[in-house]
Motif scaffolding. Structure first.
Motif, PDB file in Angstrom:
ATOM      1  N   CYS A 313       0.705  -1.099   0.113  1.00 34.04           N
ATOM      2  CA  CYS A 313       0.059   0.075  -0.046  1.00 34.04           C
ATOM      3  C   CYS A 313       0.942   1.231   0.136  1.00 34.04           C
ATOM      4  O   CYS A 313       0.605   2.216  -0.627  1.00 34.04           O
ATOM      5  N   ALA A 318      -2.219   4.555  -5.342  1.00 32.98           N
ATOM      6  CA  ALA A 318      -3.091   4.683  -6.438  1.00 32.98           C
ATOM      7  C   ALA A 318      -4.539   5.248  -6.076  1.00 32.98           C
ATOM      8  O   ALA A 318      -5.305   5.869  -6.925  1.00 32.98           O
ATOM      9  N   CYS A 319      -5.113   5.035  -4.711  1.00 32.59           N
ATOM     10  CA  CYS A 319      -6.441   5.902  -4.658  1.00 32.59           C
ATOM     11  C   CYS A 319      -6.173   7.184  -3.721  1.00 32.59           C
ATOM     12  O   CYS A 319      -7.034   7.860  -3.491  1.00 32.59           O
ATOM     13  N   CYS A 364     -11.490   4.277  -0.348  1.00 34.39           N
ATOM     14  CA  CYS A 364      -9.987   3.624  -0.638  1.00 34.39           C
ATOM     15  C   CYS A 364     -10.360   2.101  -0.748  1.00 34.39           C
ATOM     16  O   CYS A 364      -9.951   1.342  -1.413  1.00 34.39           O
ATOM     17  N   CYS A 368      -9.617  -0.178  -4.062  1.00 33.83           N
ATOM     18  CA  CYS A 368      -8.351  -0.871  -3.992  1.00 33.83           C
ATOM     19  C   CYS A 368      -8.078  -2.296  -4.561  1.00 33.83           C
ATOM     20  O   CYS A 368      -8.872  -3.221  -4.298  1.00 33.83           O
ATOM     21  N   PRO A 369      -7.166  -2.321  -5.599  1.00 36.94           N
ATOM     22  CA  PRO A 369      -7.147  -3.612  -6.539  1.00 36.94           C
ATOM     23  C   PRO A 369      -6.653  -4.695  -5.580  1.00 36.94           C
ATOM     24  O   PRO A 369      -7.037  -5.923  -5.818  1.00 36.94           O
ATOM     25  N   GLN A 370      -6.097  -4.515  -4.442  1.00 40.46           N
ATOM     26  CA  GLN A 370      -5.490  -5.766  -3.456  1.00 40.46           C
ATOM     27  C   GLN A 370      -6.397  -5.862  -2.519  1.00 40.46           C
ATOM     28  O   GLN A 370      -6.104  -6.515  -1.552  1.00 40.46           O
ATOM     29  N   PHE A 372      -7.234  -3.965   0.179  1.00 42.90           N
ATOM     30  CA  PHE A 372      -6.610  -3.744   1.306  1.00 42.90           C
ATOM     31  C   PHE A 372      -7.276  -2.332   1.946  1.00 42.90           C
ATOM     32  O   PHE A 372      -8.028  -2.514   2.908  1.00 42.90           O
ATOM     33  N   MET A 374      -6.576   1.787   2.568  1.00 46.43           N
ATOM     34  CA  MET A 374      -5.745   2.380   3.682  1.00 46.43           C
ATOM     35  C   MET A 374      -6.533   2.668   4.932  1.00 46.43           C
ATOM     36  O   MET A 374      -6.041   2.998   5.838  1.00 46.43           O
TER      37      MET A 374
HETATM   38  S1  SF4 Z   1      -5.403   1.397  -0.330  1.00 42.39           S
HETATM   39 FE1  SF4 Z   1      -5.112   0.041  -2.129  1.00 42.39          FE
HETATM   40  S2  SF4 Z   1      -5.410   1.361  -3.912  1.00 42.39           S
HETATM   41 FE2  SF4 Z   1      -5.037   2.799  -2.211  1.00 42.39          FE
HETATM   42  S3  SF4 Z   1      -2.836   3.056  -2.048  1.00 42.39           S
HETATM   43 FE3  SF4 Z   1      -3.318   1.288  -0.582  1.00 42.39          FE
HETATM   44  S4  SF4 Z   1      -3.000  -0.624  -1.991  1.00 42.39           S
HETATM   45 FE4  SF4 Z   1      -3.126   1.487  -3.214  1.00 42.39          FE
END
Ligand code: SF4
Ligand code: SF4
Ligand code: SF4
Length: 452
Positions: A313, A318-319, A364, A368-370, A372, A374
């Motif tokens: 993260c 990305a978000c 987020c 979030c593509p993974q 997760f 934040m």
């Molecule tokens: S919450 Fe997901 S999309 Fe946003 S920064 Fe962390 S890993 Fe990337």
């Protein structure tokens, strides 16, 4: 990689810091390095004293020590900057001059020593960094010093003259920093990193100047470092014992000083007692306690957050542009907060009011593509900060009210009646209090908030 070395303790460690010798022996044994004590060594000799008395005596004394070590067939390890500098400088001089080598060899033969100049001299830091390797040390660490900010002091005689010593970059060294990071600690940057400890000034009778140098560095470290680490007995004596003298005179600089091997010993699981930390003049208990507390909190963070996902993260971001708070308020920097968390800067984070700015809007998490999100970092941090009593006062007030009444507001039947509203049925406060084991008194003291 050599795993067996002859050891040259020098004069200061056995005479003034036997606990240094003990801790070095313990950690080397634990990481699989064997050291052999040889008979026949003398003072290395100390450069300022003996060289100024007679350069020939300085050179021949060092050459004799080198010859004694060379006869063992082992590389020579020393944990003292002064000894390292003298022995390596003399070895280099002899190797550079055929005449000098012949002269020294002839004189050493008078005492039945055969000197070829083939001995290898290594500082303890070189053995750990170059021979064992930071990665291997890191793998043996059982109790990482995560979150501890360590200021590194190399000492001039480890670095210069670089043409002779070839230890590292003479003004931008990295080896000891790398070894500190191998323990999981942060090697903090500070302006006076390359400043001499001033020990030599003490020899010269310039006590005030010697104190001024150490004070300058220790003042620079206040608020930046949890401890200073050194790799030389003279540097240790200067920073620990001279700092203690100032302490007794009422000047509290408050920077505990550790030999690197002591930090390594703690990280390997050796006890403060075994390492002889109570022999330090400037107390180390506060450091050890802070480390244990942080380790406990980090352990708890690991219960809630997957550190590998957290690192991903941190590298992703990305978000960030979709976070409504980050868009509105540039001071809300989730990535910085996650970076601090990864470094273990928890005390600062708990005080950081920005963690409470996350609205838990779930944007987020959705994006979030993974999978997760934040926001979960902020949820965990808020819970831990509240436990430490670091929540903003409106939040603390809300927690207290809930713990006391099991609600966030008492139903105002009088006001409701004005609008013709029927009285509400009784709430479940009593039952909930019983369920949660609340007595109704919790809100009167500090927070004992439990996260769901
Ligand atoms: S919450 Fe997901 S999309 Fe946003 S920064 Fe962390 S890993 Fe990337
Ligand atoms: S910092 Fe001081 S004691 Fe340490 S190596 Fe340099 S002069 Fe010697
Ligand atoms: S949940 Fe928090 S961090 Fe995530 S987008 Fe919303 S405000 Fe930002």
């Amino acid at each position: 990689m050599a795993t067996k070395y002859a050891v040259f303790w020098g004069c200061q460690i056995p005479s003034r810091l036997p606990f240094f010798e003990k801790s070095i022996r313990l950690v080397l044994e634990q990481i699989g390095i064997e050291i052999i004590d040889l008979p026949g060594f003398t003072c290395c000799p100390e450069k300022t004293l003996v060289k100024s008395y007679a350069e020939d005596a300085w050179l021949l004394t060092a050459a004799r020590n080198l010859a004694v070590a060379e006869a063992s067939g082992l590389p020579l390890l020393t944990p003292c900057n002064g000894c390292y500098s003298t022995l390596k400088t003399v070895l280099g001089k002899i190797k550079d001059s055929v005449d000098l080598k012949e002269n020294v060899s002839r004189r050493l033969r008078e005492v039945n020593l055969d000197f070829k100049g083939s001995i290898v001299v290594k500082h303890l830091v070189e053995v750990l960094h170059d021979d064992v390797g930071a990665a291997k040390i890191g793998m043996q660490v059982k109790y990482p010093l995560t979150g501890m900010r360590i200021a590194v002091h190399y000492g001039c005689h480890l670095l210069r003259p670089s043409a002779r010593l070839r230890f590292d970059d003479p003004f931008h060294p990295e080896k000891l920093d790398t070894l500190v990071r191998a323990l999981g600690a942060e090697s903090c940057s500070y302006d006076t990193k390359m400043l001499c400890c001033g020990s030599g000034l003490g020899f010269a009778g310039a006590q005030e100047e010697a104190t001024a140098l150490l004070r300058k560095k220790l003042l620079d470290l206040r608020g930046r470092a949890d401890a200073l680490t050194v790799v030389c007995p003279a540097c240790f004596i200067q920073y620990d014992q001279r700092q203690f003298i100032l302490q007794r005179q009422g000047e509290q600089l408050g920077i505990p000083v550790f030999g690197y091997q002591e930090l390594l010993g703690l990280a390997l699981g050796l006890s403060a007692d075994a390492l002889g930390l109570d022999e330090h003049r400037v107390k180390t208990d506060g450091f050890v306690q802070t480390w244990r507390e942080r380790a406990e909190i980090i352990g708890r963070i690991k219960e809630h957050l997957d550190l590998a996902a957290l690192k991903r993260c941190y590298g992703c971001g990305a978000c960030l542009e979709d976070c409504p708070v980050a868009q509105l308020d540039g001071s809300f920097r989730p990535r910085e907060i996650i970076g601090d968390l990864l470094k273990g800067n928890l005390a600062d984070l708990f005080q950081n009011q920005a963690i409470w700015q996350c609205l838990e809007c779930h944007t987020c998490s959705e994006l979030c593509p993974q999978k997760f999100g934040m926001e979960r970092v902020f949820t965990v941090l808020k819970g831990l900060a509240a436990e430490q009593g670091c929540a903003p006062s409106p939040i603390q007030g809300g927690i207290k009210t809930f713990l006391k009444t099991a609600r966030l507001g008492v139903v105002d039947e009088k006001a409701r009646k004005k609008f013709g509203l029927e009285a509400l049925p009784p709430g479940g406060e009593a039952e909930l209090r019983k369920l949660l084991g609340l007595t109704g008194q919790e809100g009167r003291g500090g927070s004992s908030h439990e996260r769901s």
